[in-house]
Structures are given as structure tokens and as C-alpha cells.
Write an enzyme that holds these catalytic residues in place. Structure first.
Site, mmCIF file in Angstrom:
data_model
loop_
_atom_site.group_PDB
_atom_site.id
_atom_site.type_symbol
_atom_site.label_atom_id
_atom_site.label_comp_id
_atom_site.label_asym_id
_atom_site.label_seq_id
_atom_site.Cartn_x
_atom_site.Cartn_y
_atom_site.Cartn_z
ATOM 1 N N THR A 27 -11.810 -45.172 -20.645
ATOM 2 C CA THR A 27 -11.135 -44.173 -21.474
ATOM 3 C C THR A 27 -11.419 -42.792 -20.901
ATOM 4 O O THR A 27 -12.261 -42.623 -20.021
ATOM 5 C CB THR A 27 -11.634 -44.214 -22.931
ATOM 6 N N VAL A 59 -16.849 -44.177 -21.364
ATOM 7 C CA VAL A 59 -16.580 -43.092 -22.309
ATOM 8 C C VAL A 59 -17.037 -41.797 -21.654
ATOM 9 O O VAL A 59 -18.181 -41.696 -21.204
ATOM 10 C CB VAL A 59 -17.334 -43.309 -23.635
ATOM 11 N N VAL A 85 -21.243 -44.296 -19.334
ATOM 12 C CA VAL A 85 -20.970 -42.867 -19.473
ATOM 13 C C VAL A 85 -20.214 -42.342 -18.253
ATOM 14 O O VAL A 85 -20.693 -42.451 -17.119
ATOM 15 C CB VAL A 85 -22.277 -42.070 -19.651
ATOM 16 N N LYS A 86 -19.027 -41.786 -18.490
ATOM 17 C CA LYS A 86 -18.251 -41.183 -17.408
ATOM 18 C C LYS A 86 -18.706 -39.741 -17.213
ATOM 19 O O LYS A 86 -18.724 -38.946 -18.150
ATOM 20 C CB LYS A 86 -16.754 -41.208 -17.715
ATOM 21 N N ILE A 87 -19.049 -39.436 -15.975
ATOM 22 C CA ILE A 87 -19.537 -38.109 -15.611
ATOM 23 C C ILE A 87 -18.663 -37.571 -14.484
ATOM 24 O O ILE A 87 -18.430 -38.280 -13.495
ATOM 25 C CB ILE A 87 -21.001 -38.168 -15.122
#
Length: 223
Positions: A27, A59, A85-87
Site C-alpha cells: 500500500t 505500509v 514498513v515502507k521507507i
């Protein structure tokens, strides 16, 4: 090769999971904003997705500063064991990935557009790197070429970070990713559906059913 669904739409996710071919979900704030209607909140949408999908769910943080990224990442991680976790690929992002990696929090370095960025993200400890092939195609570059180069680099140095091909626009992107040896592709729902389609499949099925009616006029299989 794993196939992730690039959406925050609950109906699309349920359908893909029921087909038995979806290994995870990605997402981003844009996708979630499309679903945040009729009182639905960001966190509620993510929690629902995490319950539907057994595999990884990426996310994205919205902070652009190191401290904010780490704080948001810990909250995202707390939503479920399968939360990733998208960074973003920035200086602060790399620093955040390093910190989160030391805390055993899975990360997906997003907005990667060249092989060196992918290498840096891997060195920082990213679980996944997400090169955006479609956006490179849009500006006249061969997006798939960087997937090939990243695969070679990671093989050369036995790097365990997974290559998650993003910004996929068509089945050819998926095919080339599989041939190159990408670990994951993340696809929009319409592309996922198109992967199943071939006119000869439809033609063959229609012929089989037509011939079967010569044996069973009502089309039923009686054993």
C-alpha cells in the site's frame, strides 16, 4: 516468484486471496486515501488488510525526517507481525532503515530508481527494495534493465535483500521480472486479472464445452 497485490481496496484483496495466488499486499498513502471514505480511518483499513492477508503487508510512513520515520515505523510494526514498513529512499530513510533493521523490524525501501540506490538500501538492512519500473518506462528508460542489474549485484555479493518490482503496468513486466529472477512483483488488481487471460484459453474452453454437449445435452458431468 511471489506476487503481491498493490492496492488498499478490501474487495480486491479478498478476491486475490481467494484465488490463491496473492502472497502479500503493498500500500501507499495514495492508495489508502482512495479507500478512506465514509468514515473509514487509515488505521482501520490497515488492520483489516492485515487480518485478511497472511503474508507481508507494506505500509508507508509519511514523515520525511528520521525521528518521525522511526516513530511511525514502530507504530506500524505494532499493528501486526506481517506488517512491513515502507521507507523512502532518502538520507533520512536509509538511517531509519538501519535503526529499524537493528530492532528486527522488516522494511521495504520504496521509490528506488537505480541499482546503486538498491545497493545502499540493502547495505542499510532493508528487507525489500522496490524499484519502480513503470515510472522509468514513462520517461523513456528501460525500467526492467535496472532489475537485471540489481539482480546481478545482489547475486555477486550474496545480498539477501529481496527485489520487489513495483510500478508494474502490464503482464510483460511480470514475465520479465520472473525471467530475471526478481523475488517479488507487486501488481494492481487489473494487471493481476490480465495475467490469467489468453484468447486461446477462452477459445479452447468454448470448443471443449461445445463438444461436450454432444455427449451431455444439458452440459452436466455425470459419473
Amino acid at each position: 516468484m511471489k506476487i503481491f497485490l498493490d492496492t488498499a481496496n478490501i474487495d480486491e484483496i479478498r478476491t486475490g486471496v481467494n484465488w490463491g495466488i496473492v502472497d502479500g499486499v503493498t500500500t501507499n498513502p495514495t492508495l489508502i486515501s482512495k479507500e478512506a471514505v465514509n468514515g473509514k480511518k487509515y488505521g482501520d483499513i490497515i488492520r483489516e488488510i492485515l487480518k485478511i492477508v497472511d503474508g507481508p503487508v507494506s505500509v508507508e510512513v509519511v514523515s520525511t525526517k528520521y525521528e518521525g520515520m522511526v516513530e511511525e515505523a514502530r507504530k506500524i510494526h505494532g499493528l501486526g507481525d506481517n506488517a512491513v514498513v515502507k521507507i523512502p529512499m532518502t538520507e533520512d530513510g536509509l538511517r531509519a532503515i538501519k535503526t529499524l533493521s537493528s530492532e528486527h523490524i522488516n522494511t521495504n525501501c520504496t521509490l528506488v530508481f537505480n541499482p546503486i540506490q538498491a545497493l545502499l538500501a540493502a547495505k542499510a538492512g532493508a528487507t525489500y527494495v522496490s524499484p519502480f519500473v513503470g515510472r522509468l518506462d514513462d520517461i523513456g528508460e528501460d525500467g526492467m534493465q535496472i532489475i537485471d542489474m540489481i539482480r546481478t549485484i545482489f547475486n555477486n555479493y550474496i545480498i539477501k535483500t529481496q527485489i520487489l518490482v513495483a510500478s508494474i503496468r502490464n503482464p510483460i513486466h511480470v514475465l520479465r521480472s520472473a525471467v530475471i529472477g526478481a523475488d517479488v512483483v507487486t501488481v494492481p488488481f487489473n494487471v493481476l486479472k490480465s495475467l490469467m487471460k489468453h484468447p486461446k484459453t477462452d477459445e479452447g474452453l468454448a470448443k471443449f464445452l461445445e463438444d461436450w454437449k454432444k455427449v451431455s445435452p444439458d452440459g452436466k458431468l455425470i459419473l
